[in-house]
Design an enzyme around this catalytic site. Structure first.
Site, short mmCIF file in Angstrom:
data_model
loop_
_atom_site.label_atom_id
_atom_site.label_comp_id
_atom_site.label_asym_id
_atom_site.label_seq_id
_atom_site.Cartn_x
_atom_site.Cartn_y
_atom_site.Cartn_z
N ALA A 14 -59.02 15.32 51.47
CA ALA A 14 -59.71 16.37 50.71
C ALA A 14 -58.98 17.70 50.76
O ALA A 14 -59.49 18.71 50.26
CB ALA A 14 -61.14 16.54 51.23
N SER A 15 -57.78 17.73 51.33
CA SER A 15 -57.09 19.01 51.51
C SER A 15 -56.51 19.54 50.20
O SER A 15 -56.23 20.73 50.08
CB SER A 15 -55.96 18.85 52.53
OG SER A 15 -55.05 17.86 52.08
N ARG A 16 -56.30 18.66 49.24
CA ARG A 16 -55.71 19.10 47.97
C ARG A 16 -55.99 18.08 46.88
O ARG A 16 -56.61 17.04 47.14
CB ARG A 16 -54.19 19.35 48.12
CG ARG A 16 -53.45 18.25 48.81
CD ARG A 16 -52.16 18.76 49.45
NE ARG A 16 -51.63 17.77 50.36
CZ ARG A 16 -50.82 16.78 50.00
NH1 ARG A 16 -50.42 16.68 48.75
NH2 ARG A 16 -50.41 15.91 50.89
N THR A 38 -54.58 14.99 57.30
CA THR A 38 -53.88 14.48 58.48
C THR A 38 -53.48 15.61 59.44
O THR A 38 -53.10 15.34 60.57
CB THR A 38 -52.60 13.71 58.09
OG1 THR A 38 -51.76 14.57 57.33
CG2 THR A 38 -52.92 12.46 57.30
N ASN A 90 -60.27 8.29 49.09
CA ASN A 90 -59.35 8.96 48.15
C ASN A 90 -57.93 9.09 48.71
O ASN A 90 -56.98 9.13 47.93
CB ASN A 90 -59.92 10.35 47.82
CG ASN A 90 -58.88 11.23 47.16
OD1 ASN A 90 -58.59 11.09 45.97
ND2 ASN A 90 -58.27 12.14 47.92
N TYR A 155 -47.06 0.54 45.50
CA TYR A 155 -48.25 1.34 45.17
C TYR A 155 -49.16 0.58 44.20
O TYR A 155 -50.38 0.53 44.39
CB TYR A 155 -47.77 2.66 44.57
CG TYR A 155 -48.86 3.64 44.17
CD1 TYR A 155 -49.58 4.34 45.13
CD2 TYR A 155 -49.13 3.88 42.82
CE1 TYR A 155 -50.56 5.26 44.75
CE2 TYR A 155 -50.10 4.80 42.44
CZ TYR A 155 -50.81 5.50 43.40
OH TYR A 155 -51.77 6.40 43.03
N ALA A 156 -48.57 -0.03 43.17
CA ALA A 156 -49.39 -0.76 42.18
C ALA A 156 -50.07 -1.96 42.82
O ALA A 156 -51.23 -2.26 42.52
CB ALA A 156 -48.51 -1.20 41.01
N LYS A 159 -53.00 -0.63 44.85
CA LYS A 159 -54.11 -0.16 44.02
C LYS A 159 -54.80 -1.33 43.31
O LYS A 159 -56.02 -1.31 43.12
CB LYS A 159 -53.61 0.88 43.01
CG LYS A 159 -53.14 2.19 43.65
CD LYS A 159 -54.25 2.88 44.44
CE LYS A 159 -53.90 4.32 44.82
NZ LYS A 159 -54.96 4.95 45.64
#
Ligand code: NAP
Length: 246
Positions: A14-16, A38, A90, A155-156, A159
């Site tokens: 949630a930092s950015r 983190t 997220n 990554y794909a 996800k």
């Protein structure tokens, strides 16, 4: 509509970027927010952003790849605030490379951070939701989990795996009043996409029917909806937020 008063939401990363927008949007709807980073610096930034917006909650340090740290963080949150009722998985990252050049470590890191982490964090939060017989799990996947993307096999794959995880868990816990859904952003203006070359960015804008990259708030609106009482009959779904790209 879409009120979240009385809810306790854990938003990882949630930092950015998208996570920050989700945390603020859910907080403005009345949820108490715990947002993670983190680093201590990132967690302090989350606390400051929540305070500035008049939202209850705090930032906390959490590395979603570290099993013990996940169990401790979730334990501390539940002790301080009560059972987590909304979990937004997220946190994520990319390490792009063509497959023939991809190192084992790059593959493992991306699968750990984007997929195995979701198993860990969800498992840690789920017991409280099952006991309460209510809850919302929202997993942030990606358009590339469905379409693929050269340079992003790791990554794909992670996800796409998250989509299967979402649908399977949705069936497991529906009888307990818990919904599990995915959000699949297209290309959103965050640090993750900031290194896109201008020519690639221009080509994307041309290809996106709505004519722009998304912003965090576009994604956050869907997360708020899925977390709300109004979405109680929606589970096992993945909502694309991509300006019509796919
Ligand atoms: P971002 O701006 O790069 O932010 C990533 C967030 O994840 C940061 O808060 C970071 O925390 C956190 N994070 C990274 N590794 C972590 C770890 N090991 N443990 C805990 N937190 C960790 O990314 P974003 O664009 O907002 O992306 C958010 C999510 O949306 C990701 O899952 C991403 O895959 C997905 N997504 C993004 C796009 C896009 O176009 N931007 C498109 C599709 C899907 P720190 O404070 O520690 O850095």
């Amino acid at each position: 509509m879409f009120a979240l008063q009385g809810e306790i939401a854990l938003v990882t990363g949630a930092s950015r970027g998208i996570g920050r927008a989700v945390a603020l949007s859910m907080g403005l709807q009345g949820a108490l927010i715990v947002g993670t980073s983190t680093s201590g610096f990132g967690a302090q930034g989350v606390t400051a952003a929540l305070d500035e917006a008049g939202i209850d909650g705090r930032g906390t340090v959490l590395d979603v790849t570290q099993g013990e740290s996940v169990i401790n963080a979730v334990g501390q949150i539940q002790k301080q605030f009560g059972p987590i009722s909304i979990l937004v998985n997220n946190a994520g990252k990319t390490r792009d490379s063509l497959l023939l050049r991809m190192k084992d470590e790059e593959w493992d890191d991306i699968l750990e951070t984007n997929l195995s982490s979701v198993f860990r964090v969800t498992k840690a939060c789920l017991r409280g939701m099952v006991r309460a017989r209510r809850g919302r799990v929202i997993n942030v996947t990606s358009i590339v989990g469905a379409t693929g993307n050269p340079g992003q096999t790791n990554y794909a794959a992670a996800k796409a795996g998250l989509v299967g995880f979402t649908k399977s868990l949705a069936s497991e816990v529906a009888s307990r009043g818990i919904t599990v859904n995915g959000i699949a952003p297209g290309f959103i203006e965050t640090d993750m996409t900031s290194s896109l070359e201008q020519s690639r960015r221009d080509a994307l804008v041309t290809a996106i029917p709505l004519g722009r990259l998304g912003v965090g708030e576009d994604v956050a609106a869907a997360a708020v909806f899925l977390a709300s009482a109004e979405a109680s009959y929606i589970t096992g779904q993945v909502i694309g937020i991509n300006g019509g790209l796919a």
